[in-house]
Write a protein that holds these residues in place. Sequence first.
Motif, mmCIF file in Angstrom:
data_model
loop_
_atom_site.group_PDB
_atom_site.id
_atom_site.type_symbol
_atom_site.label_atom_id
_atom_site.label_comp_id
_atom_site.label_asym_id
_atom_site.label_seq_id
_atom_site.Cartn_x
_atom_site.Cartn_y
_atom_site.Cartn_z
ATOM 1 N N THR A 98 0.830 -1.204 0.000
ATOM 2 C CA THR A 98 0.000 0.000 0.000
ATOM 3 C C THR A 98 0.866 1.257 0.000
ATOM 4 O OG1 THR A 98 -1.651 -1.186 1.304
ATOM 5 C CG2 THR A 98 -1.842 1.190 1.262
ATOM 6 N N ALA A 99 0.385 2.302 -0.651
ATOM 7 C CA ALA A 99 0.988 3.637 -0.589
ATOM 8 C C ALA A 99 -0.158 4.626 -0.407
ATOM 9 C CB ALA A 99 1.760 3.947 -1.858
ATOM 10 N N SER A 100 0.125 5.774 0.203
ATOM 11 C CA SER A 100 -0.958 6.731 0.438
ATOM 12 C C SER A 100 -0.507 8.164 0.193
ATOM 13 C CB SER A 100 -1.501 6.591 1.859
ATOM 14 O OG SER A 100 -0.507 6.898 2.798
ATOM 15 N N ILE A 101 -1.497 9.021 -0.037
ATOM 16 C CA ILE A 101 -1.305 10.462 -0.222
ATOM 17 C C ILE A 101 -2.304 11.142 0.703
ATOM 18 C CG2 ILE A 101 -1.407 12.377 -1.863
ATOM 19 C CD1 ILE A 101 -1.186 10.303 -4.115
ATOM 20 N N ASP A 102 -1.876 12.189 1.421
ATOM 21 C CA ASP A 102 -2.842 12.882 2.272
ATOM 22 C C ASP A 102 -3.734 13.776 1.412
ATOM 23 O OD1 ASP A 102 -2.006 15.842 2.520
ATOM 24 O OD2 ASP A 102 -0.130 14.834 3.023
ATOM 25 N N LEU A 103 -4.954 14.013 1.884
ATOM 26 C CA LEU A 103 -5.948 14.744 1.097
ATOM 27 C C LEU A 103 -5.576 16.209 0.888
ATOM 28 C CD1 LEU A 103 -9.374 13.272 2.221
ATOM 29 C CD2 LEU A 103 -7.710 12.425 0.563
ATOM 30 N N HIS A 104 -4.799 16.783 1.805
ATOM 31 C CA HIS A 104 -4.343 18.158 1.605
ATOM 32 C C HIS A 104 -3.452 18.238 0.376
ATOM 33 C CE1 HIS A 104 -1.581 21.596 2.198
ATOM 34 N NE2 HIS A 104 -2.720 22.196 2.488
ATOM 35 N N GLN A 105 -2.566 17.255 0.213
ATOM 36 C CA GLN A 105 -1.693 17.230 -0.954
ATOM 37 C C GLN A 105 -2.512 17.025 -2.235
ATOM 38 O OE1 GLN A 105 1.517 14.414 -0.704
ATOM 39 N NE2 GLN A 105 2.414 15.082 -2.628
ATOM 40 N N LEU A 106 -3.529 16.184 -2.174
ATOM 41 C CA LEU A 106 -4.386 15.991 -3.348
ATOM 42 C C LEU A 106 -5.112 17.284 -3.716
ATOM 43 C CD1 LEU A 106 -6.158 12.527 -2.962
ATOM 44 C CD2 LEU A 106 -4.352 13.160 -4.540
ATOM 45 N N ALA A 107 -5.589 18.008 -2.707
ATOM 46 C CA ALA A 107 -6.365 19.224 -2.957
ATOM 47 C C ALA A 107 -5.501 20.388 -3.434
ATOM 48 C CB ALA A 107 -7.127 19.622 -1.694
ATOM 49 N N THR A 108 -4.212 20.386 -3.094
ATOM 50 C CA THR A 108 -3.368 21.535 -3.420
ATOM 51 C C THR A 108 -2.196 21.204 -4.333
ATOM 52 O OG1 THR A 108 -1.977 21.182 -1.466
ATOM 53 C CG2 THR A 108 -3.869 22.664 -1.221
ATOM 54 N N GLY A 109 -1.901 19.934 -4.501
ATOM 55 C CA GLY A 109 -0.698 19.542 -5.222
ATOM 56 C C GLY A 109 -0.920 19.274 -6.691
ATOM 57 N N PRO A 110 0.029 18.590 -7.298
ATOM 58 C CA PRO A 110 -0.101 18.250 -8.720
ATOM 59 C C PRO A 110 -1.142 17.151 -8.918
ATOM 60 C CG PRO A 110 1.810 17.153 -7.786
ATOM 61 C CD PRO A 110 1.248 18.039 -6.703
ATOM 62 N N SER A 111 -1.452 16.833 -10.158
ATOM 63 C CA SER A 111 -2.406 15.754 -10.408
ATOM 64 C C SER A 111 -1.700 14.425 -10.679
ATOM 65 C CB SER A 111 -3.331 16.115 -11.567
ATOM 66 O OG SER A 111 -2.577 16.374 -12.729
ATOM 67 N N TRP A 112 -0.411 14.454 -11.023
ATOM 68 C CA TRP A 112 0.346 13.221 -11.264
ATOM 69 C C TRP A 112 1.154 12.857 -10.037
ATOM 70 C CZ3 TRP A 112 -0.063 9.661 -14.904
ATOM 71 C CH2 TRP A 112 -0.646 10.011 -16.123
ATOM 72 N N TYR A 113 1.069 11.598 -9.619
ATOM 73 C CA TYR A 113 1.821 11.111 -8.463
ATOM 74 C C TYR A 113 2.545 9.837 -8.839
ATOM 75 C CZ TYR A 113 -0.888 14.442 -5.835
ATOM 76 O OH TYR A 113 -1.456 15.602 -5.385
ATOM 77 N N GLU A 114 3.773 9.710 -8.380
ATOM 78 C CA GLU A 114 4.540 8.485 -8.551
ATOM 79 C C GLU A 114 4.753 7.899 -7.160
ATOM 80 O OE1 GLU A 114 9.000 7.548 -9.814
ATOM 81 O OE2 GLU A 114 7.820 8.439 -11.453
ATOM 82 N N LEU A 115 4.150 6.748 -6.922
ATOM 83 C CA LEU A 115 4.184 6.123 -5.605
ATOM 84 C C LEU A 115 5.009 4.837 -5.657
ATOM 85 C CD1 LEU A 115 0.375 6.489 -4.902
ATOM 86 C CD2 LEU A 115 2.188 8.006 -4.120
ATOM 87 N N ASP A 116 5.621 4.482 -4.546
ATOM 88 C CA ASP A 116 6.381 3.245 -4.446
ATOM 89 C C ASP A 116 5.611 2.264 -3.564
ATOM 90 O OD1 ASP A 116 8.890 1.631 -4.787
ATOM 91 O OD2 ASP A 116 8.862 1.815 -2.600
ATOM 92 N N ILE A 117 5.303 1.112 -4.136
ATOM 93 C CA ILE A 117 4.637 0.059 -3.369
ATOM 94 C C ILE A 117 5.583 -1.128 -3.339
ATOM 95 C CG2 ILE A 117 2.665 -1.509 -3.244
ATOM 96 C CD1 ILE A 117 0.963 0.633 -4.555
ATOM 97 N N ASP A 118 6.412 -1.170 -2.323
ATOM 98 C CA ASP A 118 7.359 -2.264 -2.124
ATOM 99 C C ASP A 118 8.161 -2.570 -3.394
ATOM 100 O OD1 ASP A 118 8.659 -4.124 -0.538
ATOM 101 O OD2 ASP A 118 7.258 -5.729 -1.061
#
Length: 163
Positions: A98-118
């Motif tokens: 699992t990887a997560s993003i906080d909702l504040h970052q979603l509401a104010t940040g970019p629309s593209w995210y690169e997440l690491d899941i193990d």
Amino acid sequence: RFAVEVESAQAFNMVERFSSDVDAQDRLAFLKITFDNSFRIITTSAASDAKWESETSGSPLYSFEYETCFGTQNQLKMKTCEFELWQHRRRGNVSFGTASIDLHQLATGPSWYELDIDGIKLEVKITMRQVASVALYLRSVSLTRSALDAPLYQTRVRLGGAQ
């Protein structure tokens, strides 16, 4: 109130994670997205290429409205959107992590995210836009018309329910 759109997601380096004895029917992956601790749970279809996009060009893969009375910056930082990557198997699904993003970052940040899941790279395009309703209460109104505006008979103004 927020409008949330998951536009696309793709997992990379998946092939290395499947053991060589796994047959093709078990080489499928799906993504489970949990928004704000079960406010909305989205599960994608199983895909062999671990790529999820809308079939209709220009429309999101998933969209929904999110309403919370806890909308301050600090409160949104404590809420998360979790992405859990799964291997779809006939004898039971297996989680890669699992990887997560906080909702504040979603509401104010970019629309593209690169997440690491193990060790698996997950690219997600997700937007969270605030939707606001505004009402104006005016004591008096004055309308003027210039030569560039529409003729007065095409102009409508609603004041206190009257047109």
